[in-house]
Motif scaffolding. Structure first.
Motif, mmCIF file in Angstrom:
data_model
loop_
_atom_site.group_PDB
_atom_site.id
_atom_site.type_symbol
_atom_site.label_atom_id
_atom_site.label_comp_id
_atom_site.label_asym_id
_atom_site.label_seq_id
_atom_site.Cartn_x
_atom_site.Cartn_y
_atom_site.Cartn_z
ATOM 1 N N GLY A 107 -45.190 92.928 1.691
ATOM 2 C CA GLY A 107 -44.819 94.208 1.096
ATOM 3 C C GLY A 107 -43.524 94.714 1.707
ATOM 4 N N GLY A 108 -42.893 95.644 1.037
ATOM 5 C CA GLY A 108 -41.658 96.232 1.559
ATOM 6 C C GLY A 108 -40.578 95.195 1.775
ATOM 7 N N GLY A 109 -40.138 95.060 3.011
ATOM 8 C CA GLY A 109 -39.026 94.172 3.342
ATOM 9 C C GLY A 109 -39.334 92.693 3.292
ATOM 10 N N ILE A 110 -40.618 92.314 3.253
ATOM 11 C CA ILE A 110 -40.942 90.885 3.202
ATOM 12 C C ILE A 110 -41.932 90.566 2.074
ATOM 13 C CG2 ILE A 110 -40.473 90.457 5.650
ATOM 14 C CD1 ILE A 110 -43.559 90.316 6.024
ATOM 15 N N ASP A 111 -41.834 91.288 0.978
ATOM 16 C CA ASP A 111 -42.791 91.036 -0.103
ATOM 17 C C ASP A 111 -42.490 89.729 -0.818
ATOM 18 O OD1 ASP A 111 -41.372 91.650 -2.872
ATOM 19 O OD2 ASP A 111 -40.688 93.140 -1.410
ATOM 20 N N ASP A 153 -37.687 85.130 1.255
ATOM 21 C CA ASP A 153 -36.890 84.451 2.272
ATOM 22 C C ASP A 153 -36.960 85.167 3.619
ATOM 23 O OD1 ASP A 153 -36.173 82.385 0.621
ATOM 24 O OD2 ASP A 153 -34.276 83.304 0.004
ATOM 25 N N ARG A 154 -37.107 86.487 3.585
ATOM 26 C CA ARG A 154 -37.232 87.242 4.844
ATOM 27 C C ARG A 154 -38.529 86.885 5.565
ATOM 28 N NH1 ARG A 154 -35.359 93.304 3.039
ATOM 29 N NH2 ARG A 154 -33.221 92.747 2.501
ATOM 30 N N TYR A 155 -39.596 86.684 4.789
ATOM 31 C CA TYR A 155 -40.865 86.275 5.391
ATOM 32 C C TYR A 155 -40.725 84.892 6.030
ATOM 33 C CZ TYR A 155 -45.586 84.424 5.853
ATOM 34 O OH TYR A 155 -46.721 83.837 6.345
ATOM 35 N N LYS A 156 -40.101 83.966 5.325
ATOM 36 C CA LYS A 156 -39.902 82.617 5.862
ATOM 37 C C LYS A 156 -39.110 82.668 7.167
ATOM 38 C CE LYS A 156 -39.906 80.056 1.503
ATOM 39 N NZ LYS A 156 -39.108 79.194 0.610
#
Length: 196
Positions: free
Chosen positions: A100-104, A110-113
């Protein structure tokens, strides 16, 4: 595999479900979960698509995040270069930002990765790719970072299943935000979600 057309692939589907719902597997899962399991997802791999490091909980989990159990079943001796499954032991204890938010998953995947890779470095986690032989099963928490290595021996197969199980009393969570209904039927005494 539970959603394969039973008219077109009856033998493969039945044999696959026999592995994923085996009585011994059910006993192990009952010990881990504290109650009977239900299967919410399965996959079969013959070749290796190489899976980047992730946590299952980011995509699917039990209603209480971290409770779902993933499993990897080796259906043959897995060669070192066949894209072995790997895990980062202890990674399930690391608190990570939720989907969610910045890593949804929809807009900032890609931010989550990148976050996962940063956490591996920050916590100096060790990647382990166990040498699994035919009949071996590896179980992990939905919060454990895992994936599969790149293939360096493209002529060998990696015949294997993954299964994902939650407690029978739990609801199914998708993307850490949506409760999803399940289309359940009994297979070898276990409730199995068959979405298609």
């Amino acid at each position: 595999v539970q959603s394969l057309d039973a008219r077109r692939f009856p033998n493969f589907r039945n044999a696959s479900l026999a592995v994923l719902t085996d009585r011994t597997v059910q006993r192990v899962l009952r010990t881990i979960l504290g109650e009977p399991p239900k299967m919410v997802q399965s996959m079969y791999f013959e070749g290796n698509p190489a899976t980047w490091t992730h946590q299952d909980t980011y995509y699917l989990d039990a209603e209480l995040l971290g409770v779902m159990v993933g499993s990897w079943f080796a259906m043959e001796d897995i060669a070192p270069g066949a894209g072995r499954f790997f895990i980062y032991p202890g990674s399930h204890r690391i608190e990570i930002a939720k989907n969610g938010g910045g890593i949804d998953v929809a807009f900032n995947h890609d931010r989550y990765k990148a976050l996962v890779i940063d956490l591996i470095r920050e916590h100096r986690l060790e990647c382990r790719a166990p040498a699994l032989r035919r009949g071996d099963v590896l179980f992990w928490s939905s919060k454990t970072m895992h994936g599969s290595l790149d293939t360096t021996q493209p002529r060998v197969s990696r015949s294997s299943f993954t299964g994902h199980y939650i407690p029978d009393s739990s609801r199914f969570m998708q993307f850490q935000s949506r409760i999803r209904g399940l289309s359940l039927r009994r297979v070898a005494g276990m409730r199995v979600h068959s979405p298609k």
